[in-house]
Motif scaffolding. Sequence first.
Motif, short mmCIF file in Angstrom:
data_model
loop_
_atom_site.label_atom_id
_atom_site.label_comp_id
_atom_site.label_asym_id
_atom_site.label_seq_id
_atom_site.Cartn_x
_atom_site.Cartn_y
_atom_site.Cartn_z
N GLY A 57 9.67 11.24 11.93
CA GLY A 57 9.23 11.74 13.23
C GLY A 57 10.10 11.29 14.38
O GLY A 57 9.95 11.78 15.50
N GLN A 58 11.04 10.36 14.12
CA GLN A 58 11.79 9.78 15.24
C GLN A 58 12.56 10.80 16.09
O GLN A 58 12.48 10.76 17.32
N LEU B 200 7.19 7.65 9.78
CA LEU B 200 7.60 7.12 11.07
C LEU B 200 9.05 7.51 11.34
O LEU B 200 9.41 7.98 12.42
N ARG B 201 9.89 7.34 10.33
CA ARG B 201 11.30 7.67 10.46
C ARG B 201 11.52 9.16 10.64
O ARG B 201 12.29 9.61 11.49
N PHE C 245 10.88 3.11 5.54
CA PHE C 245 11.54 3.60 6.75
C PHE C 245 13.01 3.88 6.46
O PHE C 245 13.59 4.85 6.94
N ALA D 294 6.99 -1.10 4.40
CA ALA D 294 7.20 -0.12 5.46
C ALA D 294 8.68 -0.06 5.84
O ALA D 294 9.22 1.02 6.07
N SER E 268 5.00 10.20 14.69
CA SER E 268 5.50 8.86 14.36
C SER E 268 4.48 7.78 14.68
O SER E 268 4.26 6.87 13.89
N LEU E 269 3.92 7.85 15.88
CA LEU E 269 3.15 6.71 16.34
C LEU E 269 1.90 6.44 15.52
O LEU E 269 1.54 5.29 15.32
#
Lengths: 291, 335
Positions: free
Chosen positions: A247-248, A244-245, A228, A224, A259-260
């Motif tokens: 969506g930051q 995740l990245r 990321f 991950a 992201s979450l």
Amino acid sequence: MLGMLAVKALLKPLSWVFRGRYPGKGFIVTGLVIVIPVVLMAVLAPLVSPYNPIKGGREWLKPPCPAHPFGTDNLNRDVLSRVIWGSRVVLAVVLTSALLSASIGIPLGLFSGYVGGRVDRVVSLFMDAMYAFPGLILAIALASVLGPNIINAAIAISVVYIPTYFRMGRGQTMQVKANLFVEAAVAAGASSWRVLLKHVLPNITPTLTVVATMNMADAILTEAGLSFLGFVVTPPTPDWGFDLRAGQPFLLSGYWWPSLFPGAFILLLSLGLGLIGEGLNEVLAPKEYRI
Amino acid sequence: MSIARFIAMRALLALPTILILLTIVFFVMRIIPGDPITAMVGMKAPPQRIEELRRMAGLDKPIYVQYVEYLSGVFRGDLGRSMIWGRRPVITEILDRFPATLELTISAFIVSIAIGFATGMFAASRKGRAPDTAVRFYGILAWTLFIPWFGMILQLIFGVWLRLLPVGSRIDAGLEPPTITGLYVIDSVITGRWDSFVSAVKHLVLPSITLGVVLSGAYTRLVRNNIVDVLNQDFMVTYRAMGFPPPKVLLKAVRNALIPLVTMMGLQFALLLAGAVLTETTFSWPGMGTFLLERIIYVDYTCVQGTIVFYAIFVVAINFIVDVIYALIDPRVRY
């Protein structure tokens, strides 16, 4: 070792795992309840994914709703579908790297621990130095010179964990080697190969299973992390760390769902495997070998 | 053995480790099927450009020449020159970024120790009961938390929703204190700049909690197990039999449980550095981790290699210091 793990998991009916009485059951059952659905999700992705994970619809950053339980991202894609398909990348990379590092680290550890002497000292020195180095940074270095893709990420991660398997294999071998039955086998004229495969390996398999499980829990976080940082997949392939990245910037404007949710699954999978490892540690490893 | 001799011996033992690590880094950065520069630039770059980059990185020389030049360079503190923008020495570039990483790791370390002790002592004093199980679960959970995810949740809650804390960078623009140690919190105190201090601390809170919580899991476990072990030993039973109140007994146990913790700190340090790379990226923290990633993107090969070398030396140095501390608090290891 993974083979042994799989065989064990298949031979002993799963119902016993859930109904029987044994130490560490709470951990194993909780872990399995988390891990099994995620694995099924990855295997059955084409069947269970409600939308195309790469082609977006018409709704931009829509919050979670019945049609999109995890909402949609900034390219109008369904986050749930991306999480489902993303599980394939994570599992593929982690399983491949675990197999690679176990199949190099364990034989090397067995050999080094069994032979001992100068060879053992030199190999151990190298492995210890590698072990001391921050794993993710080593993986970044490897991935950066190998180039970003799934196979290279698996290779980079596998190199990081070779010392762990090596140390465990070596330490356990040295402990088992001190036993009388090994001496007896040698006295009876068994070849080194036979002693290693028939007498040493079976005795260290339980501990190695525990180590492999805990390592995979850790490898998920390394995968991950690499993802990321952009070393595993390129857009538009779905992968939890990468999503995740991606969506930051939107999270910082209050759109938290792209992201979450992928991040929560990283935690779940790693936690599930960690719990299984914790439980296996109590079941499989004889007390004196417990880690 | 006197402590001075112990230190000298230990320093001598660190040399082979450094040499091995340097060799590993050298080969990792080179003996890769194909060519690292091509892999980093991608296939699209024109061949002349790749050739030029190879020459700048010294990759056109025979491998043994590269190795000797590299090793002698590292021991002279020369990591080569950056391949972009004015070609500054790599070591200068790294030292520009190092204090940021140091500040982050030190404060995260403090957070992790504080949480580890609080939870570990709490669990040990209620061994076998519900709080103990809860703390044990916390230990596993904290360890499996994914740093960027946890950091982003904190950013969302404290930065976006509550608007209490900043979500990125080290300090508000224009408030940078004059450089003395390079650690903003300390420099602003020395120079008496209150506004800089407040700004630096505010920026430091979320990243250090993120990294600290994730690392605290291991300490929680260790503190709990050590205290439980010590509490079971004969001399603790005697203390209790003598009628010391439980908190006092616990404190005695903590002191004795401290020693194995020091070793753990050395081991945890590698995790702290790796975690710092992710934390820095999540919080746009201008440290070595973000520097490394930035230079990978720019194909600044010498800087990438130099940063990895720097990390390696840093790890060996910390392990050395930890061993010396260990020898100071536990004289037995000196013999």
